[in-house]
Scaffold this motif. Structure first.
Motif: not given
Lengths: 500, 500, 500, 500
Positions: C361-372, C403-411, C431-439
């Motif tokens: 999930i992290g490698d494939s950025f599968a939760t990124i739509t939820e960030l938007a 991967s998505l769970d390693e995304v830099s908050f500063d960036r 941010l972490r929560r939003i991109v988590s699979p649980e959320h």
């Protein structure tokens, strides 16, 4: 119900049967109908069955019809049964019923129909075969270019042994070349003229069936006259052969899907083949492999639909083998061709990601069998001992989460000594070499193996096999073109006689 | 659930998968497994990969296993994965693990499996082909015997034109001979040895693939090693070819049903083929034609089942192309063979009822077209005039419930005079002759027609075509037998060395 | 040829047709033949068509035959046409031809045959349906157990969005429940008695068709008597329904293959389901998924073989719908059942590897739509702005191999500020929560979504849907058992009368 | 190769995949796309997910697009991926990217696609079902009209027993009514809305799936969101049901061919359905039955093509279940509909030739079984005696070439006396009556028999069964129409708000 059922045709019959048939004729068969008419008139004149002047009058009327009619804009109006009668009616208007009637001497709608179906299908089959040759050509070029590129071959969906991408492609090339042979046998059986069978028993007129075959570009005459009309195996065999090809295309598409998958990533589609999501920039959908699978599969099913139409139909002249069935079959051929074209183009531009492949080889310990074989030779072990050492090493490395190229030499020595009671003859470098994909491939030099010498020989075989198939096709196309020229010339000669 | 899922196999897996596979091996593959084992050991000894003494030990152990084991009585007990391991376990018991292990040098269960499937399928295909040849032979004999027997050919399920029963049969003979070619192309592609492909990439051992092919009776080596394991087209092509054949058998069965029907009665089954009702002594159910239709049709469907199993399976080593599929396919071949045997026997004993056929020709005015053609020649009429006269005569006779052989000459003259304004040139006898089936057939002497000269030429072609197919088959069978002898001899030589 | 073709049967007919049919009867139909005989005699006695004493004599003779005959050891000897006549002959020997003949009053081999085929097929269908219910039960239990286990759902073969394993399984459960309905409609149509149709038009004797239906455990009478014999849709519909089920089993097997693949590894088969290579200890072949695919697929093809046997056969009593076809069909049912059993067991023991799933999930950025989507709400951005920020962040992280769970908050802040011109309202934790699979899963609480509330409701629906299907089946089985008891009792009553 | 493979799409991909898909959208899906767009915007506004003003702006833009675009003339130009993006681009031009983007909130091309496919397929299925109802209606009307018309029923292709034409038709009516049920179960499963599944897991937005279902005229929501996209069984089931229907149409066509055949002639096609040969005025080709067989059969095969496309495709969102497959399937439905229409019309106008039927009954001794049964009652014979007398009489008459209605009473008495040793109780008139078709039919008054009382009851059942199926269909169509009106009204309300 006000319909007058004393008049042909019933409106529902016209709508559900005659109109669709007429439209199929307009779209697919008008040109060959004309060609058969001309060839038949030429033959009738040559054999003296009709007088030259009659032949000329008919040919001129056919010319006039051709000039004055926009075939594509014709619509079925119920005034005649079918397109054949539509043309005949026109001819009668132009030259009168006595002359017009002579065009049909010694033939029937039956042999005409099947001649027409065969001519159209033969041409389509030739295009399909050319498409197959192009796909094989593209695969061969890729195999040549990537003949030393390391690849990882799978069994049962799991990584198994290293090979080269060229060797992998060669396996499928061989399959496609066999399909080429199958299509060509089907072509050979189709390439016979039914003209002269007339209704089913030939005719009492001294027609020349061989000449008709020649003028229409057939390789020869379909012998038994009843079979000319009743047999459907020639047509069915084409769809059976295409289905087999399509099943293999669908299988290869399934492989391509795996190689381009996110987790595998051995092959990378260029940007031109990747549908991308606007919101998920990381998402790469190489749906091209799905489309290849779908086109192949749908075509395969449509091929079955043609063959299965014949089940339990009586072996006699039947509508079930005529226009509706033929035109439905063309869709299978079209889809097959789309699939082949897609495959040829896609395989040409696909890129191999050797880095990911090497990583997968290491992770999957795909070369470990070679270590065992190597120890037998280098250290004079029994097979059993060698295999046990290799096995221990593998288990150990997996437990330590090391891939095969990270295997510890010291650990290897330790295992060896425990099992054998002495130090191994091979050193660190030899161990590395033995478990390298390059070594694995290089020693596999038997017939059909991936080693350079074997693969080069194979590719050479396939190239000449393909060339020979291309030559067969070229000859058939040449004969077809040649016949068209001959027919034109014969018509011109007949018309010139008149002018003279 | 008490099952210990740390032990292979899970009971459900053993029951639903492993046990059926084991039973299939016992029933179909035990003999060829043994043959492959022996050939492989011989090759390993010949190439020096294993020492002669090792080879001898293994061969003797195989002999001992063979003597001491009643293969058919073996039952799956879950102690090994499959039949291969069962034999290996036995070998280990007999000669120890080091020697036993050497038998598997340079090969794998993969190439063995496919070699085994091909050997069995090839033999079955050869029997099937022989069955087809016998059916063609029976049809040819009947066609020769009945080459002048008047028959009535149909189009669209309705009586159309007279021909001879021999000419009718010839149409179907031609179809079957094409099927013979198709089966034989499939045989040629199957007749290649996969041995030496090992798992998928050949092996680093200096094996001799060509020698293995020879010892197993293959015509040669299947080239690409990955293709040896991954390709399924060779097998699929056999079932595709058989399906095509079966579809035509079902069509011919449908015809036979019509000819033997109560209302038609052109053919009469002998008592040995007629199921009779005790209470309805007049009822003759020649259900044999139904059984032929059914066997053909069910076989056709089972052929599809094999081919369709491959759809969308990945192009790699897969279980889907192995034992379960192969053994299911044998049923299609068996049914096809039953159908061919039934056809060959039934056609030989069927009787033609020429009286009913002639009556039907008369009732259906099947020769009337020839009257029109005849008048063009005899009375120099235009086609149109001739056809109008024939048509008037037919309508008139039908209204008077007269069949064509009862047509009144006076009425003919009357009609002629009304239409043409003079008396016809032909007399009563000529009219009778022109509308006779004999005349109709005699003038149809073009290539493939029913006239004596044409049909004799056709039958001669078919006989030589069949002979050539029989020769091909005989050569293949001879090579198979020859290879078995060679293998036995090579084994004997190896064992004698020891004795010496 | 020495064969006397005045005697029925011809040896080839006996060998290719009658013997196989006899063997099929012995194996599959002997028991129901007996049951139909008894029920018919009971009904004849109850309606007064035969006298009680006659009925008793016949029933006693049937009992005697039953006691004295080892049906399984019977072999076809050509003396009678089929098993029916074999039993009749025995009866004649025991009670004489006059009495024996009365058993057949008001019936025919036609209605008997179809009654027999339906009774056997109905029982098999009930077992198959039970197997489907068990598979659904196993899937439901797994879905319940793993309803919160994170999973990664795919589209087009590529990772798409997180869900739970329970939600994923629920999708397939819903499909299987629909198949349950389809099978049951087919059961309902099959569950009608053809007895009393006699040959095809019922009989002049005052038989009681409804009583026969009851004694045989049918839900009622198949109405039109000609249809009882001629219709094949009831049988075909069962195989059509089974095919549809098998196609979906093959699709699910394809998924299971992907989840258990080396590169994906979301699911892990226990040791009991993994075939392991002795030399490659790392190699785990979960070929069970291949076997599931194969069994389903072969069964699907065999279903087609049954349905396609009916194409273009006339709509009347035909052998094509009888014993040979029925017994061939049983193989499809058996394979379908093996597949269902394998699925039920395998799904129960499979383990989900959530670690690998989360990594994917992290490698494939599968939760990124939820960030938007999240930024629209949290920061009051337009969709376009939000999507552009998510997109920039994804591109950036991929370039940096994060991967998505390693995304830099500063960036993230940097990108946000560049695009929007101010700081984001959300902080690092948000941010972490939003991109988590649980959320991602928790917010998807619409009907049929993966959120707890939605999935719990769905699973509850499926459980009650399954229970209702199980109840239907149980009722049908009870009726079957009840009828057997009723028949026994009626027979006993008749025999007791005599004793009295 | 000059193609720039950094740009999407590759020209070959555009040509072989994207262009055909675009054309399919234009032709089949443009209207429903628009409808889904509007319904979705209405739902978004109702749930407050988008503001009313945004919804209005979008709806106005959709109106404008609709007014200004001639969809049919659109051609694929490679500038966008597909029709969806074409519409989106237009919207962006009209209202800007921020507003346009909001239309896609909480949905995806995935759920839209499947909603679109279902809506179109559902409508087509409803038309097909109506066509089936019309065919059943026509058959019922004919059966009612001919319920007392003597007919001759066949078994195994041979004459068997008299019945009425109405009774014969009733057998097929019953079959068709079962097909109606099968189609309707398929309809019920299809009639669920996938909207709201979004990509595969629903969405975090508070959409209202039930409201979307209502606005689109679905009976409800398809529950599991992954299944909405991944499941293909709903679609496959429709083609499986249609195939079953087509197989039976082909069987009935085979019967019609037999009844209209030259030798049988039980049914007579009116002039409007007979293709006649100009030269053979006696030749009547009722090829309509061939066309019915062909249309049914080709449709059956095309149904398989759809179902088989799904074999072994992974159970996830796949292109294989989308546009190309759906549009290919429409051809099967069209052909099925043509077949049904042809059947309905043809059966209405066909004439029954009772004279020929009675002659065939006499010639085939089809009532002889009743004589045996009659003698048991009238003369108190054992069955065996009665059967022997009937059998002797039949043999004798056949030898004397007498049909059953010409049987000699004296000869009957003679046979009776020889067998029984006394004179028969029945007289000449009784004998005649007993062997008359009228008597045969009249005594067959059991459930489902041909006697008046039985057949009347059956026809009444079928009429009410048909009416109930018609009511189900009418309700579904009403819901569909009602939903369209509701949607229009909701759109109007939203737009009026603005106006206010």
């Amino acid at each position: 119900m006000k319909t007058d059922h004393n008049c042909f045709p019933a409106p529902v019959y016209a709508k559900t049967v005659l109109e669709p048939l007429f439209e199929q004729s307009i779209r697919h068969f008008a040109k060959v109908t004309d060609r058969i008419n001309r060839a038949h008139v030429v033959m009738l004149a040559e054999t003296g069955i009709v007088e030259a002047s009659v032949a000329r009058a008919i040919l001129e009327a056919l010319d006039a019809y051709d000039r004055e009619t926009d075939t594509e804009s014709l619509r079925y109006d119920g005034s005649v049964e079918d397109y054949y009668f539509h043309v005949e009616q026109d001819l009668i208007k132009r030259v009168g019923v006595d002359l017009a009637g002579q065009m049909h001497t010694g033939r029937s709608r039956n042999d005409m129909g099947h001649a027409m179906f065969r001519l159209v299908l033969k041409t389509r089959l030739e295009h399909l075969t050319a498409g197959l040759h192009d796909a094989v050509g593209a695969l061969l070029a890729k195999a040549e270019a990537e003949k030393r590129t390391i690849f990882l071959a799978y069994t049962h969906g799991q990584p198994a042994q290293p090979t080269t991408f060229g060797h992998y492609l060669a396996a499928f090339i061989e399959v496609l070349l066999r399909h080429g042979e199958r299509l060509w046998l089907a072509h050979r059986h189709l390439d016979r003229s039914p003209m002269g069978a007339a209704a089913i028993t030939t005719t009492g007129f001294p027609i020349d069936r061989e000449r008709m075959a020649e003028l229409l570009g057939f390789a020869g005459v379909q012998e038994n006259s009843y079979g000319c009309i009743a047999a459907t195996d020639d047509v069915a065999a084409i769809y059976a052969a295409l289905k087999l090809l399509c099943v293999d295309l669908s299988r290869f598409a399934q492989d391509l899907g795996q190689w381009t998958a996110f987790e595998t990533g051995f092959l990378k589609a260029p940007r031109s083949y990747v549908q991308i999501s606007s919101i998920m920039p990381q998402k790469r959908n190489p749906v091209v492999t799905e489309h290849l699978r779908l086109l192949s599969n749908l075509a395969a099913g449509q091929c079955d639909a043609i063959v299965d139409t014949m089940r339990n139909t009586p072996f006699m002249d039947i509508n079930d083998s005529e226009s509706e069935t033929h035109t439905a079959g063309y869709q299978a051929i079209d889809r097959g061709q789309r699939g082949l074209r897609l495959l040829a183009d896609f395989i040409s531009v696909i890129e191999v990601d050797e880095v990911r492949i090497r990583a997968a080889i290491g992770d999957s310990f795909a070369t470990i069998t070679e270590l065992a074989d190597g120890l037998v030779l280098s250290d004079d072990l029994s097979f059993r001992e060698a295999h046990e050492i290799a096995s221990d090493l593998a288990k150990d490395s997996i437990a330590a989460r090391r891939s095969l190229d990270e295997v510890s030499f010291d650990r290897f020595v330790e295992i060896f000594e425990t099992r054998v009671g002495r130090s191994p003859a091979i050193d660190h470098g030899m161990l590395r070499r033995i478990v390298s994909p390059e070594h694995f491939i290089a020693v596999r030099d038997r017939t059909g193996g991936p080693a350079d010498v074997s693969l080069n020989a194979s590719l050479e075989h396939y190239r000449s096999y393909l060339q020979s198939q291309r030559n067969d096709l070229a000859r058939a196309v040449a004969r077809r073109d040649d016949a068209a020229a001959k027919l034109d010339q014969s018509v011109r000669l007949l018309l010139q006689d008149q002018a003279a």
